[in-house]
Write an enzyme that holds these catalytic residues in place. Structure first.
Site, PDB file in Angstrom:
ATOM      1  N   ARG A   1      23.669  44.561  35.372  1.00  0.00           N
ATOM      2  CA  ARG A   1      24.428  43.628  35.417  1.00  0.00           C
ATOM      3  C   ARG A   1      26.414  43.848  36.019  1.00  0.00           C
ATOM      4  O   ARG A   1      26.088  44.774  35.274  1.00  0.00           O
ATOM      5  CB  ARG A   1      23.976  42.341  34.496  1.00  0.00           C
ATOM      6  CG  ARG A   1      24.390  42.644  32.837  1.00  0.00           C
ATOM      7  CD  ARG A   1      24.679  41.471  32.687  1.00  0.00           C
ATOM      8  NE  ARG A   1      26.035  41.062  32.919  1.00  0.00           N
ATOM      9  CZ  ARG A   1      26.862  41.781  32.234  1.00  0.00           C
ATOM     10  NH1 ARG A   1      27.127  43.085  31.466  1.00  0.00           N
ATOM     11  NH2 ARG A   1      28.600  41.161  32.663  1.00  0.00           N
ATOM     12  N   GLY A   2      27.254  43.140  35.786  1.00  0.00           N
ATOM     13  CA  GLY A   2      28.021  43.352  36.043  1.00  0.00           C
ATOM     14  C   GLY A   2      27.982  43.754  37.085  1.00  0.00           C
ATOM     15  O   GLY A   2      28.100  44.824  37.833  1.00  0.00           O
TER      16      GLY A   2
ATOM     17  N   ASP B   1      33.655  38.952  40.254  1.00  0.00           N
ATOM     18  CA  ASP B   1      32.434  39.157  41.135  1.00  0.00           C
ATOM     19  C   ASP B   1      32.963  39.279  42.329  1.00  0.00           C
ATOM     20  O   ASP B   1      32.330  40.079  42.718  1.00  0.00           O
ATOM     21  CB  ASP B   1      31.953  38.222  40.564  1.00  0.00           C
ATOM     22  CG  ASP B   1      31.072  38.703  39.092  1.00  0.00           C
ATOM     23  OD1 ASP B   1      31.224  38.105  38.595  1.00  0.00           O
ATOM     24  OD2 ASP B   1      29.662  39.419  39.496  1.00  0.00           O
TER      25      ASP B   1
ATOM     26  N   ASN C   1      34.039  34.914  39.273  1.00  0.00           N
ATOM     27  CA  ASN C   1      33.989  35.223  37.847  1.00  0.00           C
ATOM     28  C   ASN C   1      32.319  34.081  37.325  1.00  0.00           C
ATOM     29  O   ASN C   1      32.371  33.168  38.131  1.00  0.00           O
ATOM     30  CB  ASN C   1      34.843  35.316  37.154  1.00  0.00           C
ATOM     31  CG  ASN C   1      34.038  36.738  36.056  1.00  0.00           C
ATOM     32  OD1 ASN C   1      33.605  37.585  35.999  1.00  0.00           O
ATOM     33  ND2 ASN C   1      35.118  36.096  35.001  1.00  0.00           N
TER      34      ASN C   1
HETATM   35  O1  MRU Z   1      25.585  37.103  35.472  1.00  0.00           O
HETATM   36  P1  MRU Z   1      26.427  38.257  35.328  1.00  0.00           P
HETATM   37  O2  MRU Z   1      26.311  38.965  34.225  1.00  0.00           O
HETATM   38  O3  MRU Z   1      26.307  39.927  36.213  1.00  0.00           O
HETATM   39  O4  MRU Z   1      28.385  37.651  35.467  1.00  0.00           O
HETATM   40  C1  MRU Z   1      28.942  39.109  34.858  1.00  0.00           C
HETATM   41  C2  MRU Z   1      30.297  38.567  34.979  1.00  0.00           C
HETATM   42  O5  MRU Z   1      30.682  37.399  35.643  1.00  0.00           O
HETATM   43  C3  MRU Z   1      31.645  39.771  34.809  1.00  0.00           C
HETATM   44  O6  MRU Z   1      32.148  39.188  33.869  1.00  0.00           O
HETATM   45  C4  MRU Z   1      32.094  40.611  35.816  1.00  0.00           C
HETATM   46  O7  MRU Z   1      30.730  40.906  37.016  1.00  0.00           O
HETATM   47  C5  MRU Z   1      33.108  41.307  36.244  1.00  0.00           C
HETATM   48  S1  MRU Z   1      32.012  42.588  35.685  1.00  0.00           S
HETATM   49  C6  MRU Z   1      33.197  44.123  35.303  1.00  0.00           C
END
Ligand code: MRU
Length: 352
Positions: A44-45, A239, A249
């Site tokens: 994820r991320g 995101d 985000n």
């Molecule tokens: O649902 P996730 O855990 O994938 O969400 C991730 C985020 O919102 C992070 O803050 C975002 O991807 C920035 S990561 C470098």
């Protein structure tokens, strides 16, 4: 071992749903496993899912090439697999960006067999991964310039925008790591980040492991921390960022930005060019992923609400550009007016 690795035709990554209690690596030899892992947040991320998808496409192309059908049908089967991979998570544009980057490469070259396509995808997937590592390093350096001459910094962050969320150092946490390396950091306040706890399970874990001072707080404690004068700046990842500078985000980011404004605290976003949606102006047009009710109805598998209750579970929110003090990118720090500074970023990306 890194967070994500391509080894012997296998995509290996750390299952983030098991952290911080278990360190389990998943070995993917089928693109469907990659799709499942992205959907379930095992990987994820925003940048990390782009990197994983790049490797997932190698597996998809390999499967298509193994089918006993003519080349043009193998290719259209591969495109269908790519589409399924792209649909796994809708908000983080890095996923679609990485897939489009690979598909564009295939369309631009007149390949005559799947073997050549597999070779080209492999080179591109590795390039996406290596590029992300370098983007993180450059963002970290640019971000630290915002704090020139300041010591004893206390930074609040939300969700996990660290090494676990990228191929490298992290976006927001990359900047934080740089401040730590410079001796300017006193404390990171990590929001727990309900409902899936990326802040406590991943950010606190990652920083603690690296010896970076971190204090965990549940999300509803951020206002208190700001009111008590404990926070000098907020730094988060993203995101998707539109051409106006609206930022999608992790859910809860918008609330933090409002709080930061109320307390006169700078609110910074760190993201590479691959997180910008140069085709979208307004944040209200960003697709927001709605996730399963179960994530809110239970706490780590244990029911925490009455059965049958209605739930609202958006995975992301959009922070309007007016609340964003600056955006840290690998090309430098973008200041408002974002319509101008993001257009300049777009031009410099197209040139390079
Ligand atoms: O649902 P996730 O855990 O994938 O969400 C991730 C985020 O919102 C992070 O803050 C975002 O991807 C920035 S990561 C470098």
């Amino acid at each position: 071992m890194k967070n994500i690795e391509w080894q012997n035709d296998t995509l290996i990554f750390l299952d983030q749903t098991k952290l911080p209690t278990e360190t389990i690596y998943i070995h993917c030899t089928d693109w469907r496993q990659v799709a499942e892992a992205i959907k379930m947040l095992r990987v994820r991320g925003a940048p990390a899912i782009g990197v994983a998808a790049g490797y997932g496409l190698i597996l998809a192309a390999r499967e298509a090439s193994s089918l006993n059908i003519p080349f043009d049908e193998q290719l259209s089967t591969f495109y269908e697999f790519s589409e399924s991979l792209k649909e796994t998570r809708p908000t983080a544009i890095n996923l679609a960006w990485a897939i489009e980057r690979v598909l564009d490469l295939i369309k631009e070259n007149n390949f005559h067999n799947m073997e050549d396509i597999i070779k080209a995808i492999t080179v591109e997937a590795i390039a996406i991964h290596e590029e992300d590592i370098s983007l993180n390093q450059r963002m970290a350096k640019h971000g630290a310039t915002l704090f020139d001459g300041q010591q004893g910094l206390r930074i609040l962050t939300h969700c996990n925008a660290g090494a676990l969320a990228t191929g490298g150092l992290g976006t927001a946490l990359g900047v934080i790591r740089q401040l730590h390396g410079n001796g300017q950091l006193a404390m990171v306040y990590a929001d727990e980040t309900r409902p899936l706890l990326q802040g406590s399970r991943l950010t606190a874990f990652e920083l603690h492991q690296d010896g970076i001072p971190v204090t965990l707080e549940s999300d509803n404690m951020a206002a208190y921390a700001m009111q008590q004068g404990l926070i000098d700046a907020v730094i988060v990842g993203a995101d998707r960022i539109t051409t106006k500078g609206d930022v999608a985000n992790k859910i809860g980011t918008y609330g933090l930005a409002v709080l930061a404004k109320a307390h006169n605290i700078p609110f910074y976003v760190a993201a590479p060019y691959s997180t910008f949606d140069f085709n979208l102006a307004d944040g209200k047009d960003i697709p927001i992923e709605m996730r399963s009710d179960d994530e809110v109805l239970s706490f780590q598998g244990v029911p925490s609400a009455p059965e049958g209750i209605q739930v609202l579970n958006p995975a992301f929110d959009v922070t309007p550009h007016e609340l964003v003090t600056a955006i840290i990118t690998e090309k430098g720090v973008l200041q408002p007016d974002y319509e101008i500074s993001i257009e300049e970023l777009k031009c410099s990306v197209l040139e390079s």
